[in-house]
Each structure stands twice: as structure tokens, then as C-alpha cells.
Design an enzyme around this catalytic site. Structure first.
Site, PDB file in Angstrom:
ATOM      1  N   GLU A  13      -6.497  -8.131  -0.886  1.00  0.00           N
ATOM      2  CA  GLU A  13      -7.117  -7.726   0.783  1.00  0.00           C
ATOM      3  C   GLU A  13      -8.419  -7.240   1.287  1.00  0.00           C
ATOM      4  OE1 GLU A  13      -5.229  -5.278   3.622  1.00  0.00           O
ATOM      5  OE2 GLU A  13      -3.092  -5.192   3.121  1.00  0.00           O
TER       6      GLU A  13
ATOM      7  N   GLU B  96       0.908  -0.946   0.230  1.00  0.00           N
ATOM      8  CA  GLU B  96       0.199  -0.068  -0.085  1.00  0.00           C
ATOM      9  C   GLU B  96       0.688   1.641   0.216  1.00  0.00           C
ATOM     10  OE1 GLU B  96      -4.740  -1.740   1.602  1.00  0.00           O
ATOM     11  OE2 GLU B  96      -1.999  -0.504   3.265  1.00  0.00           O
TER      12      GLU B  96
END
Length: 614
Positions: free
Chosen positions: A246, A170
Site C-alpha cells: 500500500e 493491517e
């Protein structure tokens, strides 16, 4: 030879389109003896792959070291995945977040001060992490090459389970240095990784643009509104298989908050929507596990909140490895898209509920000198400056004169990281809690000796406060004047034999008897103290330790540090895995830091993770 590729908009396994149905399981949050059980239950739910982060700070607790045994045997974990006939996805970071201590970054990255200098008050400059700065990229490169030494021979094209490796984590929420991402990708390829490489970012704002590279597969992270968010991923990368790597099916807990849950029916509906788009998925989490030891992270967005010891995450498999309502709801959804095994896991049985009184208690102060060495420092150093990256720091100083009668003074610091118990000659004067923004405590008349026990409650794992030092930050002032002439002791809790020896003695050296069960009743804890007990079991089974009437402290079972408990909740029990127990006598050791009257121990039939709020 097995092949795994990206061709057009598909993952292709041995020439056939393949959908990844993965679940996250962190090997470092689960006792090694339970890896095979958790992996097996993932396959029974309908998954075909296991995904894991790799925590740099656990594998390299000090520069030049490497730990990969026991619960940290990444190779053994990947082999266990392969033995179950499943595939593996590895996300080595170097930054992982994961609500883990420091986001997985080792604290030593942020200290270039000499830890042997007794006068150092703070550690020099902070290393610019997640960048091409040599102070970061060089140790990060060393770490990654060690990880890839484990991964490369276990890739799918070499007969192993690994099908994907993620670059960073991320990153678009942190920065936009594509040169840094490119350097990590090139290092990964140079190390021999041949499977497809991926990135993951939230499909929000510029995150996908900033955190990706065009030749790496872009994946998304989210937990709802799958159609909208997968459309954003497709706009960011017009070709390639769609994947949510995710899929947030639950959430983590923080001390002082409620227990986070998401309705199983809502999560299942979102999963069905995602799979209906033809996307691949990784459930975050399939099984959360436990922040064993002192490995929990923390958040600080103006309010510091450490993560609880339990990382149950309201996942399909609960903290103790048993199916939840969400497990069965997800299994039904997955069954629409893949063939399910006939076998199903059993529900969690009631756990044993022994109880009793502690057999002995001894003040921390009585054994402090045997848990470390006192050092002198003109000004109060941070924990990091002393090379103490987790746990406790004891500090003491003598004021030039006692606090005058009728003129109480304030002890103040700039910032508390994260909890400090202030005493004077055994008398508790107050507690400074970072969670409450406390920075001062009143000192009564006559106070001259200061004794402070400072506790690190978890390093920030997300945002700009990653890398901050622990301890009392800024000068310690009394009545506006800096206190100097400190003695400090970094507690070494890795060897508790001095504590055991003290608890086993019939009396203290001066002849004062220790409180014993059956003599004066359960002991009252007034100061930070160690308490010992023997827990007798018919056989080794999972247990749930009841902490509802305790204060704040740590628990060991047969030498295994389970983690931290806190009366703030939400967690009201601590999970004790059966591999840490044995038939017969088991040693329960507690460090309680708060006053607790008539302290006893007991276990519950099932976990109590606290009140929920949807």
C-alpha cells in the site's frame, strides 16, 4: 503451466525474478462498463498487476445470501485483468477498511436482536470481530470460502491472473491474535489457494510484529520515507522479497474538510526511492473511483467525519478515469524500471453542461407511507434493530400534552448517529448533527407531535467504533422525561416507483398543483422533498453534476443511486458515469433534505472536488 513463487528474496515468475508493479482498482467503486478502460490505462502507465479488496458487506448483504453480478462480479473483473495481460492481487479481508462502509464488515454481524420484535430498543451484544469467536469466524469462513471459489480457478498456476492473496488487513493496528491469523491462513489453503499469501501492516511500533505470521510474506503500508520503512519491514522478516503493498499516493476526503492532494513531484520522488531499493509496489490508489450508492465509510476518533461520495483519492487516474499530473510523473518513474508501451491515454475532454429547472417537487412526507410500513414500538429502536443498515428511518410520537406556553422544553438524546431532522406537524424545529456533537433541540410552546427523520451517513470503518448501531441512541427525552409510544418506518429506497408516480401526477389528491417549471419558477424546498427533472443529452457522456447551491441529500440518475452530496464540501460536483446515461431523455431524481430556495440543476465541464490544503 505458469508458476509464481517466492524463492529467497525474490518473486519468481516462470523461473525468473519478477518485480510486481501493481495499482489498486476496486471493481465495486467503478461501473463494470469501465473496468477494461481503467485496467488498460494501468498497463499504459507501466504497471503489470491490478490489486483489489473484496467487500464482504456488498457480497453478503444478509446472512446466507451471495451477490456477485454486475458491478460485484469479482470473477468477471479478474477475467478482465487477465484479458489485458496483467496479473492480479486479491485482498478479501474479511476486514478491508478501504474507507468503506463498516470497513467492509456486514452490519448484520453486530445484531443478534430479533428485528421483528416491535419493542426492541437496541440490538443485544456486539459480535467480537476479527477474532476466533464463533459468531465471527463462522460467517467469515463462509464468506471467504465463497470468495475462494472465485479466486482458486483463476490462480496463475491454473492459467489465471491471481499471483498473491492477502490474509486479513493491517491486523497489527487492531490486535495480535496470531491464532486468528493462522486460522484464516489455514482456511485459505484448505480452500485451494496455492499462490503465496501475504500480510500488510504499517512499519510502526508493534504493528508488524502483531499482524504477521513468519511463513507469510510481510509487506508494508506507507507513503513516504521508503528507505526507513522498508528497513523496518526487513527487520521484521529477514528474508523474502521487499514489498510496499500500500504505497499511499494520495488520501481520501471527508465531509467538512478540505480536498486532500499530494504534490505529484513529491509522490514521484518517494516512488522512485522505493523502487530504487529493488522493492515491489502496489499504488494505493491507482484509480479511486466513487463510493456509489450509500457505501462510504466514516472515521470517528472523537470527531465523526463521513467519507465523501467521491473517492478520487488524488490518484494517478482521476475519479472519471483520466490521467492526472501524477499519472505522467509516475509513468516517467516506472519507465526507469520497466519497458513502457508507446500508447498513452487521452486527457479528459470538457463535459456537456446542460442546465434547467426541476419539473416537479413533492414532499417526502407525501410518499413516506409508500416507501415502507409503519411499525409501533414502545421506545425508539435503533435502525439496526429494524434491519435497516443504510439510509433513513422515519420516527413519530405524540407527547402526553403540548409544550406549555412560556415553558419551552429540550428534546435530548445520548448520541446521534448520524443526522436527525426534527419537525412537528411539518414545521422544522432543528437538525441534530453528529458531526457537530449535537444532542438536543429546543421545542417551542405548543409542540405535541414529534416527527424525526434519522439518516445513517456512513458506518465507521476503522477503530473501536466499528459495529456501532445507527439511529438515535439512548432514550429520547423531552423535558427530562422519556418519550414512549413511537411509530417507525424504515425507508426502502430500492424502488422509487411511488416517487415517480407522485411526481408525474399533475396534482396532489386534494387538487393542489405541484410546482412546475415555467409556472412559478424554480421550486423552493422547505422540507425534505423529492425533485424530478429530465436531462436531455445528444449522447451518453460522463457528466459532473453541480451541487454548489444545494443542501444535503441523495441523487439518482436513471435509477442509479450516485450517492450523497453535502453543502459542507469539499466536493462540489458529483460524477455521473456515461454508462448510467443514454442519448435523449434522462431521469434526474434528487432527495433534498434541507431548505433550498429556487432550486435548479446544472452540470459543469469538469469536476470540482473543493479547495486543497498542502
Amino acid at each position: 503451466m505458469t508458476t509464481f513463487q517466492i524463492i529467497g528474496d525474490d518473486f519468481v515468475l516462470d523461473g525468473r525474478p519478477h518485480r510486481i508493479l501493481a495499482g489498486t482498482l476496486h471493481y465495486f467503486r467503478v461501473p463494470r462498463a469501465y473496468w477494461a478502460d481503467r485496467i488498460h490505462k494501468a498497463r499504459l502507465m507501466g504497471l503489470n498487476a491490478i490489486e483489489t479488496y473484496v467487500p464482504w458487506n456488498l457480497h453478503q448483504p444478509a446472512p446466507g445470501t451471495w451477490v456477485a453480478e454486475g458491478r460485484l462480479d469479482l470473477g468477471g473483473f479478474l477475467d478482465a485483468v487477465a484479458e489485458e495481460g496483467m496479473q492480479a492481487i486479491v485482498r478479501p479481508g474479511p476486514y478491508i477498511c478501504a474507507e468503506f462502509d463498516g470497513g467492509g464488515l456486514p452490519a448484520w454481524l453486530f445484531s443478534d436482536a430479533d428485528p421483528t420484535d416491535p419493542d426492541v430498543a437496541s440490538a443485544g451484544t456486539a459480535t467480537p470481530v476479527r477474532s476466533l469467536d464463533p459468531r465471527f469466524i463462522e460467517p467469515a469462513g463462509d464468506y471467504l470460502r465463497r470468495v475462494y471459489d472465485i479466486i482458486v480457478p483463476r490462480q496463475v498456476d491454473r492459467g489465471g491472473p491471481v499471483i498473491l492473496v492477502q490474509i486479513e488487513n493491517e491486523y497489527g493496528a487492531y490486535g495480535r491474535d496470531h491464532g486468528y491469523l493462522r486460522a484464516l491462513a489455514e482456511l485459505t489453503r484448505a480452500a485451494g489457494v496455492t499462490v503465496p499469501l501475504t500480510t500488510v501492516d504499517q512499519p510502526s511500533g508493534r504493528m508488524l510484529e502483531d499482524g504477521t505470521l513468519p511463513d507469510l510474506l510481510t509487506t508494508g503500508s506507507f507513503g513516504s520515507r521508503a528507505t526507513e520503512r522498508m528497513a523496518a519491514v526487513r527487520r521484521a522478516q529477514p528474508t523474502g522479497p521487499l514489498m510496499c503493498s500500500e504505497f499511499w499516493d494520495g488520501w481520501f476526503d471527508q465531509w467538512g474538510d478540505h480536498h486532500h492532494t499530494t504534490p505529484a513531484v513529491d509522490s514521484a520522488r518517494s516512488l522512485a526511492e522505493l523502487l530504487g531499493l529493488g522493492a515491489s509496489v502496489t499504488l494505493y490508489m491507482f484509480h479511486g473511483g466513487t463510493n456509489l450508492g450509500l457505501t462510504n465509510g466514516a472515521n470517528d476518533k472523537g470527531l465523526y467525519r463521513p467519507i465523501t461520495t467521491s473517492y478520487d483519492y488524488d490518484a494517478p487516474l482521476d475519479e472519471s478515469g483520466h490521467p492526472t499530473e501524477k499519472y505522467w510523473a509516475f509513468r516517467e518513474v516506472l519507465g526507469r524500471f520497466t519497458d513502457l508501451p508507446d500508447e498513452v491515454p487521452c486527457p479528459r475532454p470538457p463535459a456537456p453542461t446542460p442546465s434547467g429547472a426541476f419539473s416537479a417537487v413533492i414532499s417526502l412526507s407525501e410518499v413516506l407511507g409508500r416507501l415502507g410500513s409503519w411499525r409501533s414500538s414502545r421506545v425508539l429502536p435503533t435502525m439496526d434493530a429494524l434491519g435497516q443498515y443504510r439510509g433513513f428511518l422515519a420516527c413519530r410520537a405524540t407527547l402526553p400534552a403540548p409544550i406549555a406556553e412560556g415553558a419551552p422544553a429540550l428534546l435530548t438524546v445520548s448520541e446521534v448517529r448520524d443526522r436527525a431532522i426534527v419537525e412537528s406537524q411539518g414545521r422544522r424545529l432543528g437538525v441534530l448533527e453528529r458531526m457537530d456533537h449535537d444532542t438536543s433541540v429546543a421545542l417551542p410552546a405548543g409542540t405535541r407531535v414529534l416527527e424525526i427523520l434519522v439518516e445513517d451517513m456512513g458506518r465507521v470503518d476503522y477503530g473501536p467504533r466499528i459495529g456501532e448501531h445507527k439511529g438515535l441512541v439512548g432514550p429520547v427525552l423531552v423535558g427530562g422525561r422519556e418519550v414512549t409510544g413511537w411509530e417507525v418506518l424504515a425507508l426502502d429506497l430500492s424502488d422509487l416507483s411511488p416517487v415517480r408516480e407522485a411526481l408525474e401526477r399533475e396534482a396532489l389528491p386534494d387538487g393542489t398543483p405541484l410546482p412546475r417549471a415555467g409556472q412559478a419558477g424554480p421550486p423552493d424546498v422547505g422540507r425534505a422533498s423529492f425533485l424530478g427533472a429530465t436531462v436531455r443529452l445528444a449522447r451518453a457522456e460522463d457528466l459532473f453534476l453541480d451541487t454548489r447551491r444545494w443542501g444535503h441529500g441523495l441523487v439518482w440518475m436513471n435509477g442509479h443511486l450516485l450517492g450523497r452530496y453535502n453543502r459542507r464540501g469539499p466536493s462540489r460536483t458529483m460524477y455521473v458515469p456515461a454508462p448510467y446515461l443514454r442519448a435523449g431523455d434522462n431521469e434526474l431524481l434528487v432527495l433534498e433534505t434541507d431548505p433550498v430556495p429556487a432550486m435548479t440543476w446544472s452540470f459543469l465541464e469538469s469536476p470540482d472536488l473543493g479547495p486543497v490544503d498542502w
